[in-house]
Design a protein around this motif. Structure first.
Motif, PDB file in Angstrom:
ATOM      1  N   LYS A 117      -2.583  -7.813   7.412  1.00 50.11           N
ATOM      2  CA  LYS A 117      -3.261  -8.918   8.109  1.00 50.11           C
ATOM      3  C   LYS A 117      -3.178  -8.790   9.628  1.00 50.11           C
ATOM      4  O   LYS A 117      -4.091  -9.191  10.327  1.00 50.11           O
ATOM      5  N   THR A 118      -2.079  -8.234  10.117  1.00 49.08           N
ATOM      6  CA  THR A 118      -1.854  -8.136  11.568  1.00 49.08           C
ATOM      7  C   THR A 118      -1.516  -6.691  11.940  1.00 49.08           C
ATOM      8  O   THR A 118      -1.278  -5.836  11.067  1.00 49.08           O
ATOM      9  N   ASP A 119      -1.449  -6.445  13.209  1.00 48.89           N
ATOM     10  CA  ASP A 119      -1.109  -5.098  13.661  1.00 48.89           C
ATOM     11  C   ASP A 119       0.302  -4.711  13.228  1.00 48.89           C
ATOM     12  O   ASP A 119       0.558  -3.542  12.884  1.00 48.89           O
ATOM     13  N   ASP A 120       1.207  -5.667  13.248  1.00 51.12           N
ATOM     14  CA  ASP A 120       2.564  -5.385  12.790  1.00 51.12           C
ATOM     15  C   ASP A 120       2.575  -5.100  11.293  1.00 51.12           C
ATOM     16  O   ASP A 120       3.321  -4.227  10.817  1.00 51.12           O
ATOM     17  N   ASP A 121       1.747  -5.839  10.569  1.00 53.96           N
ATOM     18  CA  ASP A 121       1.622  -5.582   9.133  1.00 53.96           C
ATOM     19  C   ASP A 121       1.102  -4.167   8.881  1.00 53.96           C
ATOM     20  O   ASP A 121       1.556  -3.490   7.944  1.00 53.96           O
ATOM     21  N   TYR A 122       0.174  -3.714   9.681  1.00 53.23           N
ATOM     22  CA  TYR A 122      -0.441  -2.405   9.457  1.00 53.23           C
ATOM     23  C   TYR A 122       0.607  -1.287   9.549  1.00 53.23           C
ATOM     24  O   TYR A 122       0.618  -0.366   8.716  1.00 53.23           O
ATOM     25  N   ARG A 123       1.471  -1.365  10.490  1.00 50.57           N
ATOM     26  CA  ARG A 123       2.483  -0.318  10.652  1.00 50.57           C
ATOM     27  C   ARG A 123       3.470  -0.319   9.467  1.00 50.57           C
ATOM     28  O   ARG A 123       3.826   0.742   8.939  1.00 50.57           O
ATOM     29  N   LYS A 124       3.933  -1.533   9.065  1.00 49.36           N
ATOM     30  CA  LYS A 124       4.862  -1.622   7.928  1.00 49.36           C
ATOM     31  C   LYS A 124       4.178  -1.223   6.622  1.00 49.36           C
ATOM     32  O   LYS A 124       4.782  -0.556   5.760  1.00 49.36           O
ATOM     33  N   MET A 125       2.896  -1.606   6.497  1.00 52.39           N
ATOM     34  CA  MET A 125       2.140  -1.266   5.297  1.00 52.39           C
ATOM     35  C   MET A 125       1.958   0.243   5.189  1.00 52.39           C
ATOM     36  O   MET A 125       2.041   0.822   4.074  1.00 52.39           O
TER      37      MET A 125
END
Length: 566
Positions: A444-452
């Motif tokens: 959903k967010t840029d931080d989510d993208y890295r963890k995902m």
């Protein structure tokens, strides 16, 4: 030696010579009151002799002193006397009585008068001679219309300037031929041909003829110069101080579609609008855009506008979504949705764009590493890059799709996906896009993208103690089903053996499941390194939490079930 014979010292040209006037002042005319040549002209009989004239010629101011007239000159050729069969008639000179001619014997002495033979009419050896020797020549100085007699150099004066007047006399009032269109008739009259009647300049060159056309040309050049200076001066004033040209009102009833490329600024947008006939000038549009608070928010795309609009109306209409003839590709959107939007925007029957994509996808400019798996459901999936694209009625779906593919290819090339794939231990650049599509679908967010992205890479390791190489993403199952359902039963998932079902198939799906955007691509290329293996959207919408162990995952799952009422 002279042309008329041999004698002592230099001899003057004979006055009757047709070119006598060109020899200088001494050959022009004798001093006033001086006697004319009174010598007698020898007959052409035997040997030709010229006795010395009895009178001396005086030349007023030049001080040449006494000169011999045509003296005793004796022409001989090759030891034989030159014979002339005829004799010259007596030459008449105005103002003097004719003297009887003396005859000469073979020794050159006078023997008395005798009758002369008539000289034949031979061609004049000196050019245009008015009269042959023996005939009477016209007096060029004794008539009212004649030229004034020449004067010695010391008495010559410059010709007086004509009186200056401030009025145009006209051709019949003495206007000069230059302005009247004439050719200076006085200078072009046929001369008598004796060389003395032809007026020449001091350099010996004839006067140049002039025409009134020269005056007209000069006037036109001058008028053109004034007009040019005035035009450029006006343009300079308008550019610096005048308002930009602009139409008035909301335009005509005629509409036109204008495509604005990505990254275009006000000046480029204004140029495209002017070329399409929407606004009158670029400056007017730039000024109107800067005066509108939302003017800078005009995006790339196709706009349906009216012709001959005021710049202010054009800006307002471009800000209205109704005027935008575009297809918007959202990050993570699947191709099937994009195809449908193109059909609607181009007013095509449903399925037209999809059929073209399935049949002619190779003509759209895909990179060589695309479509490297036979199980790929849509070769264009992941290559319709998110953004706004012009799509107006009358355009072809090929044009719209090619624009999207071109932008995606350019973006992937700038990211150097081939090198990044090796660094991430992936088989091809296409797998990088596939990972990014999964990250885009789940995050959903840029931080989510890295963890995902870290979750994907950790699960791809078939030796991992949590999933042993299974991704177990609901998004891949929804893709193969063409759905977006978060409530999927375990029985349904575990019974499906499709290559895109990551619950039953280890590793990545054959190809991307959507079109990732910039944020998902950046997160994919720069994942975290914190040991994440699990994630759950606890609110089912926008809040995602991550876990490192299966136990922590179960806690997150219970939280989700509680929030969703399951």
């Amino acid at each position: 030696m002279t042309e008329y014979g041999r004698g002592q010292g230099s001899e003057p040209w004979h006055p009757e010579d047709p070119l006598y006037g060109d020899g200088g002042w001494e050959g022009q005319q004798a001093h006033t009151g001086q006697q004319a040549h009174t010598g007698q002209q020898a007959a052409y009989g035997g040997q030709q002799h010229y006795p010395q004239q009895p009178q001396q010629q005086h030349y007023d101011e030049w001080g040449h002193g006494q000169q011999d007239a045509y003296g005793q000159q004796h022409y001989q050729q090759q030891g034989q006397a030159q014979q002339y069969p005829h004799q010259y008639d007596q030459q008449q000179y105005p103002g003097h009585q004719q003297q009887p001619q003396q005859s000469y014997d073979n020794n050159g002495w006078a023997t008395g008068t005798h009758q002369h033979a008539q000289y034949p009419n031979h061609p004049d050896p000196y050019g245009q001679q008015a009269a042959a020797y023996g005939g009477e020549q016209a007096d060029y100085y004794g008539t009212p219309d004649a030229y004034p007699p020449p004067e010695p150099p010391s008495r010559r004066q410059a010709e007086p300037e004509p009186p200056q007047t401030d009025w145009d006399p006209g051709p019949d009032q003495g206007e000069h031929a230059f302005f009247a269109g004439g050719d200076d008739d006085d200078d072009s009259d046929d001369d008598s041909g004796d060389g003395r009647g032809e007026r020449r300049s001091r350099g010996g060159k004839p006067k140049k003829r002039r025409s009134g056309c020269a005056c007209l040309v000069v006037s036109l050049v001058f008028a053109g110069g004034v007009a040019g200076v005035g035009y450029f001066g006006y343009q300079f004033y308008q550019d610096r101080f005048g308002s930009a040209p602009d139409f008035a009102g909301d335009g005509t009833g005629e509409t036109v579609t204008v495509e604005i490329p990505k990254g275009a600024l006000g000046n480029e947008i204004g140029q495209r609008l002017k070329q399409a006939g929407v606004v009158k000038s670029v400056d007017a549009f730039v000024a109107a855009q800067s005066q509108n608070p939302d003017g800078k928010s005009i995006q790339a795309g196709a706009y349906l506008l009216h012709k001959e609009m005021s710049a202010e109306s054009a800006v307002e209409m471009m800000l209205d979504p109704k005027s935008q003839n575009n297809v918007l590709v959202k990050p993570g959107e699947r191709n099937v949705t994009v195809y449908k939007a193109i059909d609607e925007q181009l007013d095509l029957s449903a399925g037209t764009t999809k059929k073209f994509a399935e049949k002619d996808f190779k003509s759209l400019g895909l990179p060589s590493w695309a479509n490297d798996n036979s199980d790929i459901k849509d070769p264009l999936e992941g290559f319709l890059y998110p953004g706004t694209y012009p799509a107006a009625k009358g355009m072809k779906p090929e044009t719209v799709l090619k624009d999207m593919v071109s932008r995606a290819t350019s973006k992937y090339k700038s990211l150097d996906l081939e090198a990044k794939a090796k660094a991430l231990k992936l088989d091809s650049p296409l797998q990088v896009i596939t990972v990014a599509s999964l990250v885009q679908a789940e995050g959903k967010t840029d931080d989510d993208y890295r963890k995902m992205a870290e979750v994907v890479y950790n699960r791809l390791d078939r030796a991992n103690p949590e999933t042993y190489g299974l991704l177990q993403f609901d998004s891949t199952f929804n893709y193969l089903k063409g759905e977006s359902n978060i409530n999927i039963s375990e029985d349904e998932i575990n019974s499906n053996q499709d290559p895109y079902n990551t619950y039953t198939q280890k590793g990545l799906p054959p190809g991307p499941i959507g079109n990732p955007g910039d944020g998902a691509l950046k997160g994919t290329l720069n994942p975290t390194d914190q040991g994440w293996y699990y994630f759950v959207a606890v609110d089912g919408v926008s809040k995602t939490e991550f876990a490192k162990t299966h136990a922590d995952f179960q806690k997150l799952k219970d939280k989700f079930n509680e929030s969703s009422g399951n």
